[in-house]
Design an enzyme around this catalytic site. Structure first.
Site, short mmCIF file in Angstrom:
data_model
loop_
_atom_site.label_atom_id
_atom_site.label_comp_id
_atom_site.label_asym_id
_atom_site.label_seq_id
_atom_site.Cartn_x
_atom_site.Cartn_y
_atom_site.Cartn_z
N HIS A 119 0.84 -1.21 0.00
CA HIS A 119 0.00 0.00 0.00
C HIS A 119 0.88 1.26 0.00
CE1 HIS A 119 -2.78 3.03 1.80
NE2 HIS A 119 -3.66 2.39 1.05
N SER A 318 -9.06 -15.07 0.50
CA SER A 318 -9.24 -13.67 0.13
C SER A 318 -10.66 -13.41 -0.37
CB SER A 318 -8.22 -13.32 -0.97
OG SER A 318 -8.58 -12.11 -1.59
#
Ligand SMILES: *Cc1c(COP(=O)(O)O)cnc(C)c1O
Length: 365
Positions: A119, A318
Site C-alpha cells: 500500500h 481472500s
C-alpha cells in the site's frame, strides 16, 4: 439552527448521491451500511476527543478512553498478545506510520523492505521518516518475492519488514514464516516486523484453514483498519505493538495530563464508540458469520463471472476477485479500483448475491 433552503438542497443532493453510490459499492474494501451504527448518532453532540495515551487518563474528560481500552483488549486477544500497547488511529495509514516510526526509533540504521504490491502508505511513511528503504519485487499473485528479498537484504544492517497481510489490489498474503526463515538463514538478528493487516486482520482470525497472523510470531506491530471490514462510517483503525517498544518514543505532556506516544494529538473518540459497539453487537460469533458470508458471496461471484466467461481469479483466503477491466461506464458505476488492464471486486459484508447478479449481467451485455 437550520440551513437556508438553497444550502439544505445541497445536502439533500449529497445525501441522494451517497445513498445511490453505496448501493453499487463493489470495488473498494469499504463496507456499505450494515445497520450497526445508526443508534450512535446522539453522541455527535459531544466533541469527544481521546487526546493522549489511552492507558493513562487525560485531563480532557469528554473522552471515550475506557471504551478504547476495551477495543484494544479485544484486538489484543484476537492477535494473541498480553503485553501490548496501542490505540485507535485515523485508519490503516496512521497505523502503518506508527509501526514504522517505532521501528525507526528502535533501529535508526535499519532498512525498510517492502514489496511492489505494498500500500502506498508505506512508501509515504519511509519518505516522511527519511527511513532508508528498499523495494522488493512481487510474485505474480502479489506476494513479496522471497528470492528477491533474500538477495537484497543487507546482512550488516537491521532489517525492518513491512509484510502485507492482504495486499490492497490482489489480496495476497506475505508468508511471515518464510520471511523469518530467510532472516534466520542470513543470521540477521536485529529485525522488526510490521504487519499491514488493514483488511485481512478482521478476516483471517475467523477462517478455519488460514495462515495464523498473531503475536505468537516474532512480529512487533500490526495495523488494521476499522472502516473496512467492520464498516465504521468514519475512517479509523487500530494499531497494536509490543509494550516494551513504545517506551522509546514516549514523552510526558503536562498540558494534556497524559503521555504523548500517538501520532495524532487530538484523536477521534466517536469512532472508538463505533468500534466498541461493533464488537459488542457482533461478538466473535457475529464477526465470524460476516466473514463466512463474505467468503460464500466471493465464491458465488467467482462462479458467476466464470459462467459468463469473464476472466477472474483470487488468492486463497481472500475476498478480493481480480477481473479483467470492464468498460469505463461500469468502472464508474460500481466504484471499481483499477490497475492496468485489471480491476478488482472486494466482497465486503454489504455485498449481496443480488448485487453480484446485477453487476455480472451488466458486464455480459
Ligand atoms: C486500505 C489499506 C491501507 C490504508 O488504510 P487507510 O485506512 O485507508 O489509511 C493500508 N494497507 C492496506 C493493505 C490497505 O488495504
Amino acid at each position: 439552527m437550520k440551513l437556508n433552503p438553497i444550502d439544505a438542497e445541497v445536502l439533500d443532493k449529497l445525501y441522494i448521491k451517497l445513498e445511490s453510490s453505496s448501493k453499487h459499492l463493489l470495488g473498494y474494501p469499504c463496507c456499505g451500511s450494515i445497520g450497526l451504527y445508526e443508534d450512535l448518532a446522539r453522541f455527535l453532540k459531544f466533541t469527544i476527543n481521546n487526546v493522549g495515551d489511552p492507558f493513562m487518563k487525560s485531563n480532557y474528560l469528554l473522552n471515550s478512553m475506557d471504551l478504547e481500552l476495551e477495543v484494544l483488549r479485544f484486538f489484543a486477544s484476537l492477535f494473541k498478545i498480553n503485553d501490548y500497547w496501542g490505540y485507535v488511529t485515523n485508519g490503516g495509514t496512521e497505523g502503518n506510520m506508527f509501526g514504522l516510526y517505532l521501528a525507526r526509533e528502535k533501529f535508526p540504521e535499519g532498512i525498510v523492505y517492502y514489496s511492489e504490491d505494498t500500500h502506498y502508505s508505506i512508501r509515504k511513511t519511509t519518505k516522511i521518516l527519511r527511513f532508508d528503504n528498499c523495494l522488493i519485487s512481487s510474485l505474480r499473485n502479489g506476494e513479496i518475492n522471497y528470492d528477491d528479498l533474500k538477495s537484497k537484504l543487507v546482512v550488516s544492517k537491521p532489517a525492518v519488514l513491512n509484510l502485507n497481510i492482504g495486499t490492497t489490489m490482489k489480496g495476497a498474503i506475505d508468508n511471515v514464516e518464510k520471511v523469518l526463515s530467510i532472516l534466520d538463514e542470513l543470521k540477521i538478528r536485529d529485525y522488526y516486523i510490521h504487519c499491514d493487516t488493514a483488511l485481512f486482520g478482521m478476516i483471517l482470525p475467523f477462517l478455519k484453514e488460514s495462515p495464523k497472523i498473531d503475536f505468537d510470531l516474532p512480529i512487533n506491530s500490526l495495523a488494521i483498519s476499522g472502516h473496512k471490514f467492520l464498516g465504521s462510517p468514519i475512517p479509523c483503525g487500530v494499531v497494536l505493538c509490543r509494550k516494551n517498544v513504545v517506551d522509546c518514543i514516549r514523552s510526558d505532556v503536562e498540558y494534556i495530563g497524559s503521555s504523548d506516544a500517538t501520532i495524532s494529538g487530538s484523536r477521534d473518540g466517536f469512532s472508538v464508540i463505533i468500534l466498541w459497539s461493533a464488537i459488542k453487537k457482533l461478538g466473535l460469533d457475529g464477526i465470524k458469520q460476516l466473514v463466512e458470508n463474505c467468503m460464500a458471496v466471493t465464491e458465488y461471484a467467482e462462479k458467476k463471472l466464470k459462467s459468463v466467461s469473464w476472466p477472474c481469479w483470487k488468492n486463497d483466503h481472500s475476498n478480493i476477485l481480480i477481473i479483467n477491466k470492464p468498460k469505463q461506464e461500469l468502472v464508474r458505476k460500481w466504484s471499481l479500483a483499477t490497475q492496468g488492464s485489471f480491476a478488482h471486486l472486494v466482497i465486503m459484508p454489504h455485498v449481496t448475491r443480488q448485487m453480484i447478479d446485477e453487476f455480472v449481467s451488466e458486464l455480459s451485455q
